[in-house]
Design a protein around this motif. Structure first.
Motif, mmCIF file in Angstrom:
data_model
loop_
_atom_site.group_PDB
_atom_site.id
_atom_site.type_symbol
_atom_site.label_atom_id
_atom_site.label_comp_id
_atom_site.label_asym_id
_atom_site.label_seq_id
_atom_site.Cartn_x
_atom_site.Cartn_y
_atom_site.Cartn_z
ATOM 1 N N SER A 254 -51.494 1.948 62.716
ATOM 2 C CA SER A 254 -50.490 1.993 63.768
ATOM 3 C C SER A 254 -49.698 3.296 63.727
ATOM 4 O O SER A 254 -49.454 3.934 64.757
ATOM 5 C CB SER A 254 -49.544 0.798 63.644
ATOM 6 N N MET A 255 -49.304 3.705 62.531
ATOM 7 C CA MET A 255 -48.554 4.949 62.389
ATOM 8 C C MET A 255 -49.395 6.146 62.844
ATOM 9 O O MET A 255 -48.907 7.033 63.554
ATOM 10 C CB MET A 255 -48.117 5.144 60.941
ATOM 11 N N LEU A 256 -50.652 6.167 62.450
ATOM 12 C CA LEU A 256 -51.534 7.271 62.839
ATOM 13 C C LEU A 256 -51.766 7.286 64.351
ATOM 14 O O LEU A 256 -51.786 8.350 64.979
ATOM 15 C CB LEU A 256 -52.863 7.157 62.102
ATOM 16 N N SER A 257 -51.917 6.103 64.949
ATOM 17 C CA SER A 257 -52.149 6.017 66.394
ATOM 18 C C SER A 257 -50.926 6.499 67.171
ATOM 19 O O SER A 257 -51.064 7.231 68.168
ATOM 20 C CB SER A 257 -52.489 4.572 66.784
ATOM 21 N N TRP A 258 -49.737 6.083 66.739
ATOM 22 C CA TRP A 258 -48.504 6.515 67.411
ATOM 23 C C TRP A 258 -48.355 8.040 67.306
ATOM 24 O O TRP A 258 -48.011 8.702 68.283
ATOM 25 C CB TRP A 258 -47.302 5.810 66.792
ATOM 26 N N GLY A 277 -44.042 3.925 64.871
ATOM 27 C CA GLY A 277 -45.409 3.430 64.780
ATOM 28 C C GLY A 277 -45.625 2.565 63.559
ATOM 29 O O GLY A 277 -46.312 1.543 63.609
ATOM 30 N N MET A 278 -45.034 2.974 62.443
ATOM 31 C CA MET A 278 -45.110 2.184 61.223
ATOM 32 C C MET A 278 -44.494 0.807 61.424
ATOM 33 O O MET A 278 -45.083 -0.227 61.071
ATOM 34 C CB MET A 278 -44.379 2.915 60.094
ATOM 35 N N ILE A 279 -43.303 0.780 62.030
ATOM 36 C CA ILE A 279 -42.611 -0.492 62.247
ATOM 37 C C ILE A 279 -43.438 -1.390 63.165
ATOM 38 O O ILE A 279 -43.567 -2.601 62.912
ATOM 39 C CB ILE A 279 -41.205 -0.244 62.824
ATOM 40 N N CYS A 280 -44.004 -0.818 64.213
ATOM 41 C CA CYS A 280 -44.810 -1.622 65.131
ATOM 42 C C CYS A 280 -46.024 -2.231 64.428
ATOM 43 O O CYS A 280 -46.410 -3.368 64.709
ATOM 44 C CB CYS A 280 -45.256 -0.776 66.319
ATOM 45 N N GLY A 281 -46.633 -1.478 63.521
ATOM 46 C CA GLY A 281 -47.753 -2.021 62.762
ATOM 47 C C GLY A 281 -47.334 -3.173 61.871
ATOM 48 O O GLY A 281 -48.031 -4.195 61.776
ATOM 49 N N LEU A 282 -46.196 -3.026 61.220
ATOM 50 C CA LEU A 282 -45.684 -4.090 60.375
ATOM 51 C C LEU A 282 -45.387 -5.351 61.190
ATOM 52 O O LEU A 282 -45.683 -6.469 60.770
ATOM 53 C CB LEU A 282 -44.409 -3.621 59.664
ATOM 54 N N SER A 304 -51.091 -1.778 68.206
ATOM 55 C CA SER A 304 -49.645 -1.729 67.961
ATOM 56 C C SER A 304 -49.111 -0.306 67.924
ATOM 57 O O SER A 304 -47.909 -0.086 68.048
ATOM 58 C CB SER A 304 -49.308 -2.446 66.652
ATOM 59 N N GLY A 305 -50.010 0.670 67.756
ATOM 60 C CA GLY A 305 -49.576 2.060 67.778
ATOM 61 C C GLY A 305 -49.641 2.688 69.152
ATOM 62 O O GLY A 305 -49.080 3.768 69.369
ATOM 63 N N HIS A 333 -39.091 -2.499 72.236
ATOM 64 C CA HIS A 333 -40.450 -1.954 72.146
ATOM 65 C C HIS A 333 -41.081 -2.214 70.779
ATOM 66 O O HIS A 333 -42.240 -2.616 70.689
ATOM 67 C CB HIS A 333 -40.419 -0.454 72.434
ATOM 68 N N THR A 334 -40.323 -1.976 69.714
ATOM 69 C CA THR A 334 -40.900 -2.069 68.369
ATOM 70 C C THR A 334 -41.007 -3.498 67.854
ATOM 71 O O THR A 334 -41.794 -3.761 66.942
ATOM 72 C CB THR A 334 -40.074 -1.235 67.372
ATOM 73 N N HIS A 335 -40.242 -4.420 68.433
ATOM 74 C CA HIS A 335 -40.290 -5.806 67.948
ATOM 75 C C HIS A 335 -40.745 -6.793 69.020
ATOM 76 O O HIS A 335 -41.583 -7.651 68.740
ATOM 77 C CB HIS A 335 -38.928 -6.202 67.366
ATOM 78 N N PHE A 336 -40.199 -6.684 70.239
ATOM 79 C CA PHE A 336 -40.653 -7.578 71.307
ATOM 80 C C PHE A 336 -42.094 -7.262 71.696
ATOM 81 O O PHE A 336 -42.972 -8.127 71.634
ATOM 82 C CB PHE A 336 -39.734 -7.442 72.524
ATOM 83 N N VAL A 337 -42.348 -6.022 72.112
ATOM 84 C CA VAL A 337 -43.687 -5.663 72.578
ATOM 85 C C VAL A 337 -44.705 -5.764 71.440
ATOM 86 O O VAL A 337 -45.787 -6.344 71.604
ATOM 87 C CB VAL A 337 -43.697 -4.250 73.192
ATOM 88 N N ALA A 338 -44.357 -5.216 70.277
ATOM 89 C CA ALA A 338 -45.285 -5.297 69.139
ATOM 90 C C ALA A 338 -45.496 -6.737 68.694
ATOM 91 O O ALA A 338 -46.595 -7.111 68.260
ATOM 92 C CB ALA A 338 -44.763 -4.457 67.978
ATOM 93 N N GLY A 339 -44.453 -7.574 68.805
ATOM 94 C CA GLY A 339 -44.597 -8.988 68.461
ATOM 95 C C GLY A 339 -45.542 -9.708 69.402
ATOM 96 O O GLY A 339 -46.347 -10.555 68.982
#
Length: 437
Positions: A254-258, A277-282, A304-305, A333-339
């Motif tokens: 995710s971090m690499l993709s972001w 990106g890291m947070i979204c992956g987590l 997620s990235g 974005h990082t919690h709602f969308v990634a969730g």
């Protein structure tokens, strides 16, 4: 031979891992998110931002042991809530951990279970705070934390984890993609709308005051997530190992993709973007961690990235309504969308063997021929989102109109920042015998 110190049901390895996992999750909040928040805001908001997290951690614990834990994991009262009550007596804390609405026992004491579930509750409020930094009146936050814990977090936790109706329906949330991240992402966005935006000068110049601190906090968050997902089998099991490995695989991808998206769109990589990106992956791996295969974790990390990146950098900047809601750290974005990405992907990628290793009788997801699971995941998300929209709004209206506590600081205090709120400043420099702030 069984003794009061080591009864027959106690597995010391499971107990040791569960306490370690809980401590890792606690470190994500304090100091992890405290450091990240203090560094990512303007210097004049460093103390207030960290203090919101510090207060929430302490307040949630007291509410949790007096009534919250049993609402979330106690005996059945309603399809979405257990019977409230204290978890403080020595007799209760020394007994074997047991989830009555699920009829499940664990091989460690109730005290370990209560603490493990507390750190999850605490970080949910702290994540939510990320949307509200730089303008919320601290007294309003003091009131908001126990109310939202009780009427939002505990309800979602019981519904999915504690034996409530979403659990019986078959919704999969391995470690909190819905209970923690979707709920905090929804509530943070709604609360940010009710609060209104920061003052113009803070929105126009919102550069982090210490990116080094942001990276330290992010690193603690990443490694602490091993306890977040690795602790949810409630045992030092094979599935715990799978969950930890998948967590790191998805987060790295995710971090690499972001970062790649930043390079392609903006022409340069961004450290703050990489942290997002890291947070979204987590977040995205959390509902799926121990029930999907490693290849699926890579695919999920790519999703997620990229999807939250587009949400934050395109949708969030081009849609007028999104620009009008001042979600400071992009929690939507990082919690709602990634969730949502993680929860729906769980319905696609869950494997039969992974579900069985986690103790579920669910026959996997769409890749195993169980396409119905995707629909169940969407239904679970709809409940979490709807419940949080309503109850977050009701709680903030109660604070503002019934308690008569303003939700945001005065414009004069907003211009000053930490010193106006707390009489303290994060960075004080001396020139001779003169203080230069």
């Amino acid at each position: 031979m069984a003794t009061p110190a080591k009864p027959d049901w106690l597995n010391t390895g499971d107990n040791a891992w569960q306490l370690t996992a809980a401590t890792l999750v606690g470190l994500q909040s304090i100091p992890g998110l405290m450091i990240l928040y203090a560094g990512i805001v303007k210097s004049k908001w460093a103390i207030n931002s960290a203090f919101m997290a510090f207060y929430a951690f302490a307040a949630v614990l007291i509410c949790w042991v007096i009534w919250g834990y049993k609402v979330a994991f106690g005996k059945h009262m309603l399809p979405f809530a257990g019977i409230p009550g204290p978890a403080l007596s020595m007799e209760y804390q020394l007994t074997q951990s047991y989830l009555p609405s699920l009829s499940q026992s664990q091989t460690f004491p109730m005290s370990t279970m209560v603490y493990f579930q507390f750190v999850f509750a605490a970080i949910t409020l702290i994540i939510l705070a990320g949307a509200l930094l730089g303008r919320m009146r601290f007294l309003a936050w003091i009131l908001f934390v126990p109310l939202w814990l009780t009427f939002s977090y505990c309800v979602t936790a019981y519904s999915i984890w504690g034996g409530g109706f979403l659990n019986h329906l078959g919704v999969i949330d391995y470690s909190g993609g819905y209970v923690i991240h979707l709920s905090s992402g929804t509530a943070g966005f709604v609360a940010a709308w009710w609060l209104g935006p920061r003052i113009d000068s803070d929105r126009e110049d919102n550069r982090p005051n210490n990116i080094g601190s942001v990276l330290v906090g992010a690193g603690i968050l990443w490694i602490g997530w091993n306890g977040f997902n690795g602790g949810d089998p409630y045992a030092a099991s094979t599935d715990a190992g799978v969950a930890v490995l998948n967590t790191n695989i998805c987060t790295a991808m995710s971090m690499l993709s972001w970062t790649l998206c930043d390079v392609l769109y903006y022409g340069k990589p961004s450290v703050i973007g990489a942290v997002n990106g890291m947070i979204c992956g987590l977040v995205a791996i959390t509902p799926a961690a121990g029930v999907i295969a490693g290849w699926s974790a890579i695919a999920l990390g790519f999703g997620s990235g990229t999807v939250p990146w587009a949400s934050m950098n395109i949708f969030g900047k081009k849609v007028k309504f999104m620009r009008g809601v001042d979600d400071v750290l992009g929690v939507f974005h990082t919690h709602f969308v990634a969730g949502i990405v993680g929860g729906c992907s769980t319905g696609i990628f869950a494997t039969i063997s992974g579900c069985a290793a986690f103790g579920l009788t669910i026959p996997g997801g769409a890749i195993e021929g169980n396409g119905r699971q995707v629909g169940l995941q969407i239904a679970g998300a709809c409940f979490v989102v709807g419940w949080n929209i309503v109850w977050t709004s009701l709680i903030l209206c109660f604070i503002k109109y019934v308690c008569r506590v303003p939700l945001r600081m005065s414009d004069e205090d907003l211009l000053v920042g930490d010193y106006a709120c707390h009489g303290e400043e994060a960075y004080v420099f001396w020139r001779g015998d003169q203080c230069v702030c």
